[in-house]
Design a protein around this motif. Structure first.
Motif, PDB file in Angstrom:
ATOM      1  N   VAL A  15       0.827  -1.197   0.000  1.00 31.35           N
ATOM      2  CA  VAL A  15       0.000   0.000   0.000  1.00 31.35           C
ATOM      3  C   VAL A  15       0.863   1.249   0.000  1.00 31.35           C
ATOM      4  O   VAL A  15       0.596   2.208  -0.740  1.00 31.35           O
ATOM      5  CB  VAL A  15      -0.964  -0.001   1.208  1.00 31.35           C
ATOM      6  CG1 VAL A  15      -1.671   1.336   1.328  1.00 31.35           C
ATOM      7  CG2 VAL A  15      -1.989  -1.121   1.074  1.00 31.35           C
ATOM      8  N   TRP A  18       2.471   1.571  -3.410  1.00 38.62           N
ATOM      9  CA  TRP A  18       1.464   1.968  -4.392  1.00 38.62           C
ATOM     10  C   TRP A  18       1.115   3.447  -4.260  1.00 38.62           C
ATOM     11  O   TRP A  18       1.074   4.173  -5.256  1.00 38.62           O
ATOM     12  CB  TRP A  18       0.212   1.102  -4.194  1.00 38.62           C
ATOM     13  CG  TRP A  18      -1.032   1.638  -4.819  1.00 38.62           C
ATOM     14  CD1 TRP A  18      -1.404   1.545  -6.118  1.00 38.62           C
ATOM     15  CD2 TRP A  18      -2.061   2.373  -4.157  1.00 38.62           C
ATOM     16  NE1 TRP A  18      -2.614   2.172  -6.319  1.00 38.62           N
ATOM     17  CE2 TRP A  18      -3.041   2.684  -5.130  1.00 38.62           C
ATOM     18  CE3 TRP A  18      -2.270   2.782  -2.838  1.00 38.62           C
ATOM     19  CZ2 TRP A  18      -4.197   3.384  -4.827  1.00 38.62           C
ATOM     20  CZ3 TRP A  18      -3.412   3.484  -2.527  1.00 38.62           C
ATOM     21  CH2 TRP A  18      -4.357   3.773  -3.507  1.00 38.62           C
ATOM     22  N   PHE A  19       0.872   3.916  -3.040  1.00 39.29           N
ATOM     23  CA  PHE A  19       0.467   5.301  -2.845  1.00 39.29           C
ATOM     24  C   PHE A  19       1.596   6.258  -3.211  1.00 39.29           C
ATOM     25  O   PHE A  19       1.362   7.325  -3.796  1.00 39.29           O
ATOM     26  CB  PHE A  19       0.037   5.528  -1.397  1.00 39.29           C
ATOM     27  CG  PHE A  19      -0.799   6.762  -1.194  1.00 39.29           C
ATOM     28  CD1 PHE A  19      -2.072   6.851  -1.738  1.00 39.29           C
ATOM     29  CD2 PHE A  19      -0.313   7.836  -0.466  1.00 39.29           C
ATOM     30  CE1 PHE A  19      -2.843   7.991  -1.564  1.00 39.29           C
ATOM     31  CE2 PHE A  19      -1.084   8.974  -0.280  1.00 39.29           C
ATOM     32  CZ  PHE A  19      -2.347   9.052  -0.830  1.00 39.29           C
ATOM     33  N   SER A  90      -3.258  -6.913  -6.126  1.00 44.83           N
ATOM     34  CA  SER A  90      -4.095  -6.020  -5.333  1.00 44.83           C
ATOM     35  C   SER A  90      -4.069  -4.578  -5.815  1.00 44.83           C
ATOM     36  O   SER A  90      -4.872  -3.772  -5.372  1.00 44.83           O
ATOM     37  CB  SER A  90      -3.656  -6.060  -3.867  1.00 44.83           C
ATOM     38  OG  SER A  90      -2.323  -5.592  -3.732  1.00 44.83           O
ATOM     39  N   VAL A  91      -3.139  -4.237  -6.716  1.00 44.85           N
ATOM     40  CA  VAL A  91      -3.027  -2.856  -7.178  1.00 44.85           C
ATOM     41  C   VAL A  91      -4.310  -2.396  -7.861  1.00 44.85           C
ATOM     42  O   VAL A  91      -4.742  -1.254  -7.693  1.00 44.85           O
ATOM     43  CB  VAL A  91      -1.804  -2.698  -8.110  1.00 44.85           C
ATOM     44  CG1 VAL A  91      -1.867  -1.380  -8.874  1.00 44.85           C
ATOM     45  CG2 VAL A  91      -0.519  -2.761  -7.299  1.00 44.85           C
ATOM     46  N   ARG A  93      -7.366  -3.335  -7.230  1.00 42.49           N
ATOM     47  CA  ARG A  93      -8.348  -3.054  -6.182  1.00 42.49           C
ATOM     48  C   ARG A  93      -8.011  -1.748  -5.474  1.00 42.49           C
ATOM     49  O   ARG A  93      -8.906  -0.979  -5.116  1.00 42.49           O
ATOM     50  CB  ARG A  93      -8.407  -4.207  -5.178  1.00 42.49           C
ATOM     51  CG  ARG A  93      -8.960  -5.493  -5.767  1.00 42.49           C
ATOM     52  CD  ARG A  93      -9.296  -6.491  -4.675  1.00 42.49           C
ATOM     53  NE  ARG A  93      -8.125  -6.914  -3.927  1.00 42.49           N
ATOM     54  CZ  ARG A  93      -7.354  -7.933  -4.274  1.00 42.49           C
ATOM     55  NH1 ARG A  93      -7.631  -8.639  -5.369  1.00 42.49           N
ATOM     56  NH2 ARG A  93      -6.316  -8.275  -3.537  1.00 42.49           N
ATOM     57  N   LEU A  94      -6.734  -1.488  -5.266  1.00 41.22           N
ATOM     58  CA  LEU A  94      -6.329  -0.238  -4.631  1.00 41.22           C
ATOM     59  C   LEU A  94      -6.687   0.961  -5.507  1.00 41.22           C
ATOM     60  O   LEU A  94      -7.137   1.996  -5.001  1.00 41.22           O
ATOM     61  CB  LEU A  94      -4.823  -0.252  -4.344  1.00 41.22           C
ATOM     62  CG  LEU A  94      -4.353  -1.206  -3.254  1.00 41.22           C
ATOM     63  CD1 LEU A  94      -2.824  -1.256  -3.211  1.00 41.22           C
ATOM     64  CD2 LEU A  94      -4.903  -0.795  -1.896  1.00 41.22           C
ATOM     65  N   ASP A  95      -6.496   0.833  -6.809  1.00 41.24           N
ATOM     66  CA  ASP A  95      -6.869   1.920  -7.721  1.00 41.24           C
ATOM     67  C   ASP A  95      -8.367   2.192  -7.663  1.00 41.24           C
ATOM     68  O   ASP A  95      -8.805   3.350  -7.643  1.00 41.24           O
ATOM     69  CB  ASP A  95      -6.454   1.577  -9.153  1.00 41.24           C
ATOM     70  CG  ASP A  95      -4.965   1.790  -9.410  1.00 41.24           C
ATOM     71  OD1 ASP A  95      -4.333   2.504  -8.609  1.00 41.24           O
ATOM     72  OD2 ASP A  95      -4.449   1.254 -10.394  1.00 41.24           O
ATOM     73  N   LEU A  97     -10.365   1.510  -5.167  1.00 39.70           N
ATOM     74  CA  LEU A  97     -10.651   2.091  -3.859  1.00 39.70           C
ATOM     75  C   LEU A  97     -10.302   3.574  -3.842  1.00 39.70           C
ATOM     76  O   LEU A  97     -11.037   4.395  -3.271  1.00 39.70           O
ATOM     77  CB  LEU A  97      -9.861   1.357  -2.770  1.00 39.70           C
ATOM     78  CG  LEU A  97     -10.043   1.865  -1.341  1.00 39.70           C
ATOM     79  CD1 LEU A  97     -11.499   1.748  -0.904  1.00 39.70           C
ATOM     80  CD2 LEU A  97      -9.136   1.096  -0.381  1.00 39.70           C
ATOM     81  N   LEU A  98      -9.200   3.934  -4.486  1.00 38.40           N
ATOM     82  CA  LEU A  98      -8.811   5.336  -4.571  1.00 38.40           C
ATOM     83  C   LEU A  98      -9.865   6.148  -5.325  1.00 38.40           C
ATOM     84  O   LEU A  98     -10.264   7.231  -4.889  1.00 38.40           O
ATOM     85  CB  LEU A  98      -7.453   5.446  -5.265  1.00 38.40           C
ATOM     86  CG  LEU A  98      -6.845   6.844  -5.406  1.00 38.40           C
ATOM     87  CD1 LEU A  98      -5.332   6.773  -5.311  1.00 38.40           C
ATOM     88  CD2 LEU A  98      -7.227   7.484  -6.743  1.00 38.40           C
TER      89      LEU A  98
END
Length: 206
Positions: A15, A18-19, A90-91, A93-95, A97-98
């Motif tokens: 995370v 990624w951020f 998971s990237v 899903r993170l995108d 979520l962002l």
């Protein structure tokens, strides 16, 4: 350290990486400041703009989401495609979520500014940010970063042919009032479709 702790630590590292890669710490606060500042500045201001069907009065708030969308696209395109495709599922899903978080903040910002000013224009702008974000993500699946111009093209189209006198056509969505149920439903559907397209576009290598 057991396996569960190792997985948690690994997830936290992903995370943070990624951020940082997305430059979220710099671009997202800027995006929200520009959005909130624009909402507060324009309030209920409208202007006469030339169109094929006359010179409708167009709310300036229609254009407020543009800097927010530009910053969001810059965040999504700040990445290492090869590494993300090859190693980190998971990237995506993170995108997503962002994107959902930014849209939720835009809606919340619209509600707060509307409560402060006593008008519904800001709420409409929050809804429009959701709709235009969905359009942008749909375009990004095949056009990449240049899809940031799709919402701008929609805005121009609405101004030029989206009004009959001062009455907006139903298809415009963004020109409809805050309490219009069709506009709310269309915004949610387009946004959901954009998130689905994001799953594909986030894992492209080019």
């Amino acid at each position: 350290m057991d396996q569960a702790d190792a997985r948690v630590l690994s997830g936290e590292v992903v995370v943070r990486w990624w951020f940082k890669a997305r430059r979220g710490h710099a671009l997202l606060p800027l995006a929200m400041v520009l959005f909130a500042g624009g909402l507060y500045a324009v309030q209920d201001t409208s202007v006469l703009l030339p169109a094929l069907t006359g010179a409708p009065r167009v709310a300036l708030s229609l254009f407020v989401p543009v800097p927010l969308l530009a910053c969001l696209m810059a965040v999504l395109e700040s990445r290492l495609p090869a590494a993300e495709v090859s190693g980190v599922r998971s990237v995506t899903r993170l995108d997503n979520l962002l994107v959902v978080s930014v849209a939720a903040l835009a809606l919340l910002c619209g509600v707060l500014v509307a409560a402060l000013n006593g008008t519904s224009t800001a709420v409409t702008c929050g809804r429009n940010a959701v709709f235009l974000t969905g359009l942008m993500l749909l375009g990004r699946a095949w056009a990449g970063q240049t899809a940031v111009m799709i919402p701008v093209g929609w805005l121009v189209t609405v101004v030029v042919v989206g009004f009959r006198g001062n009455v907006p056509h139903l298809w415009t969505v963004i020109a409809l009032p805050a309490d219009n149920l069709f506009a709310a439903a269309a915004s949610l559907i387009v946004f959901a479709a954009g998130l689905a397209a994001q799953i594909r576009s986030s894992r492209k290598t080019a």
